[in-house]
Design an enzyme around this catalytic site. Structure first.
Site, PDB file in Angstrom:
ATOM      1  N   ARG A  15      -2.437   4.501   7.911  1.00 40.30           N
ATOM      2  CA  ARG A  15      -2.509   3.054   7.800  1.00 40.30           C
ATOM      3  C   ARG A  15      -2.494   2.388   9.176  1.00 40.30           C
ATOM      4  O   ARG A  15      -2.111   2.984  10.173  1.00 40.30           O
ATOM      5  CB  ARG A  15      -1.349   2.525   6.964  1.00 40.30           C
ATOM      6  CG  ARG A  15      -1.485   2.803   5.477  1.00 40.30           C
ATOM      7  CD  ARG A  15      -0.259   2.401   4.704  1.00 40.30           C
ATOM      8  NE  ARG A  15       0.864   3.298   4.961  1.00 40.30           N
ATOM      9  CZ  ARG A  15       2.073   3.163   4.398  1.00 40.30           C
ATOM     10  NH1 ARG A  15       2.303   2.160   3.565  1.00 40.30           N
ATOM     11  NH2 ARG A  15       3.033   4.022   4.668  1.00 40.30           N
ATOM     12  N   LYS A  75       4.980   2.052  10.258  1.00 42.04           N
ATOM     13  CA  LYS A  75       6.093   2.980  10.038  1.00 42.04           C
ATOM     14  C   LYS A  75       7.131   2.887  11.136  1.00 42.04           C
ATOM     15  O   LYS A  75       6.965   2.215  12.142  1.00 42.04           O
ATOM     16  CB  LYS A  75       5.564   4.407   9.914  1.00 42.04           C
ATOM     17  CG  LYS A  75       4.681   4.615   8.676  1.00 42.04           C
ATOM     18  CD  LYS A  75       5.366   4.221   7.384  1.00 42.04           C
ATOM     19  CE  LYS A  75       6.513   5.127   7.007  1.00 42.04           C
ATOM     20  NZ  LYS A  75       7.161   4.727   5.735  1.00 42.04           N
ATOM     21  N   HIS A  96      13.574   1.341   7.851  1.00 40.59           N
ATOM     22  CA  HIS A  96      14.379   2.271   7.047  1.00 40.59           C
ATOM     23  C   HIS A  96      15.590   2.751   7.864  1.00 40.59           C
ATOM     24  O   HIS A  96      15.813   3.956   8.045  1.00 40.59           O
ATOM     25  CB  HIS A  96      13.534   3.456   6.572  1.00 40.59           C
ATOM     26  CG  HIS A  96      12.351   3.043   5.741  1.00 40.59           C
ATOM     27  ND1 HIS A  96      12.476   2.445   4.512  1.00 40.59           N
ATOM     28  CD2 HIS A  96      11.008   3.120   5.983  1.00 40.59           C
ATOM     29  CE1 HIS A  96      11.276   2.180   4.018  1.00 40.59           C
ATOM     30  NE2 HIS A  96      10.380   2.574   4.890  1.00 40.59           N
ATOM     31  N   ASP A 272      14.350   7.864  -1.884  1.00 36.06           N
ATOM     32  CA  ASP A 272      15.596   7.653  -1.143  1.00 36.06           C
ATOM     33  C   ASP A 272      16.292   9.002  -1.048  1.00 36.06           C
ATOM     34  O   ASP A 272      16.698   9.568  -2.074  1.00 36.06           O
ATOM     35  CB  ASP A 272      16.495   6.645  -1.882  1.00 36.06           C
ATOM     36  CG  ASP A 272      15.856   5.275  -1.984  1.00 36.06           C
ATOM     37  OD1 ASP A 272      15.451   4.752  -0.930  1.00 36.06           O
ATOM     38  OD2 ASP A 272      15.750   4.732  -3.100  1.00 36.06           O
TER      39      ASP A 272
END
Length: 375
Positions: A15, A75, A96, A272
């Site tokens: 991406r 990311k 994250h 997760d």
């Protein structure tokens, strides 16, 4: 503001954060866009496309890092990139932070202000986390397609076609969660003629899903008894629920895998680590599956990258408003004006501002609301 866009270097990540149309919009607002050479190639966008939209093409990543005032990517920041972090550089990406202690500590050490796109919130019904929702439908559909692939005997599976085949019982697909990714998975699973069971704790969400999906989809309250029964009869279990960062319990425990049929598989779209599925650990497109207790697990943490042009287009369009808000107003004013944007603030001035991450990692933190009062 000088906005930098990199070629993603995470394993199998194709991406890109901008498409030519959003580059043109950023420039229309008076900003500069510096893009690393071939950054969009994996999504079908050439340097020439970006140049025509007004972007400056940089020869390498280091040039982008050094020139950018706002780094805009897809990311998380990887270890080889930590050296470029600095106090006067704003980073906006999927961070994250709870899953990557070293990344979080690197952002803090550099006093780099960062905003986690996945934690930007919204008041829009069904889209509490809008920049998770935008990828979730693609991830859910990709999760079902992965199950379809790995169920094939030539790919190590039981040789089961996940479709309604005349003369046989339809396979059973259990989907946990009626949110965006669950609906994406259910749309394809049901269209292929499978027997689909969806579990959720939100009755309103189940009623809404029932109106949109065909009759071969059944809806069950997500309690322990119903989940165990589904584990026993399912050929595929697709987990699509977001698991809070601070929870230590699970929905599916290691021991539960022994209840499942031989050849059954778990597709963890939410991915997760040790979250809703205790045995989940993140994998990549290059090495996507592993077995625990004889059950295949597919836990790729960037499923939409497999559909890079579609997902890049959606990502770029949906995230643009937040990039523009920061670029147009400056970070501090944007944080003061928009509590939803503020919700995504992860680090600022060397302090951890993502409260859930602070709790999970045992690092001292401050809420973004409290921090903004000091600015």
């Amino acid at each position: 503001m000088r906005i930098g866009v990199l070629k993603e270097i995470k394993n199998s990540e194709n991406r890109v954060a901008v498409i030519p149309a959003t580059v043109a919009e950023l420039i229309r607002h008076g900003h500069e866009v510096h893009i690393e050479h071939d950054a969009g190639l994996g999504s079908g966008f050439k340097d020439e496309d970006y140049s025509l939209a007004g972007a400056v093409i940089e020869a390498d990543a280091e040039s982008v890092w050094k020139k950018a005032e706002l780094l805009y990517k897809v990311k998380e920041i990887l270890p080889q990139e930590y050296k470029y972090l600095r106090e006067d550089l704003i980073v906006m990406t999927y961070i994250h932070s709870n899953a990557h202690r070293d990344e979080t500590e690197a952002l803090m050490a550099a006093k780099c202000p960062s905003i986690a796109l996945e934690d930007i919130s919204s008041d829009r019904p069904g889209h509490k986390w809008p920049l998770l929702a935008n990828m979730s439908e693609l991830a859910g559909k990709g999760g079902f397609l992965a199950a379809l692939h790995f169920a094939q005997s030539v790919n190590g599976g039981p040789g089961l076609l996940l479709a309604n085949v005349c003369g046989q019982d339809a396979p059973v697909i259990t989907i946990i969660g009626c949110g965006n990714s669950g609906m994406g998975a259910a749309e394809l699973a049901a269209a292929f003629g499978n027997t689909v069971k969806m579990l959720d704790v939100d009755f309103d969400a189940m009623e809404k899903a029932k109106k949109e999906l065909p009759g071969n989809v059944a809806f069950l309250h997500s309690n322990r008894e119903n989940l165990v029964e589904c584990l026993k009869i399912s050929d595929v279990v697709i987990n699509c629920i977001f698991w809070p960062k601070t929870r230590k319990d699970h929905l599916i425990y290691r021991e539960d895998l022994k209840l499942m049929k031989p050849g059954a598989m778990i597709i963890d779209v939410a991915c997760d680590d040790e979250g809703a599925v205790e045995t989940c650990r993140s994998t990549s497109h290059e090495d996507p599956v592993y077995y625990e207790e004889g059950i295949l697990h597919y836990c790729v943490d960037n499923i939409p990258s497999a559909f890079s042009k579609s997902s890049s287009t959606r990502f770029a369009q949906d995230s643009l408003q937040y990039i523009l808000e920061v670029a147009d107003k400056g970070l501090v004013q944007a944080l003061k004006d928009n509590p939803h944007l503020r919700r995504g603030l992860t680090t600022y001035g060397g302090r951890l501002t993502m409260v859930e991450t602070a709790e999970k990692l045992g690092i001292e933190g401050i809420s973004p609301d409290e921090l903004v009062k000091e600015l």
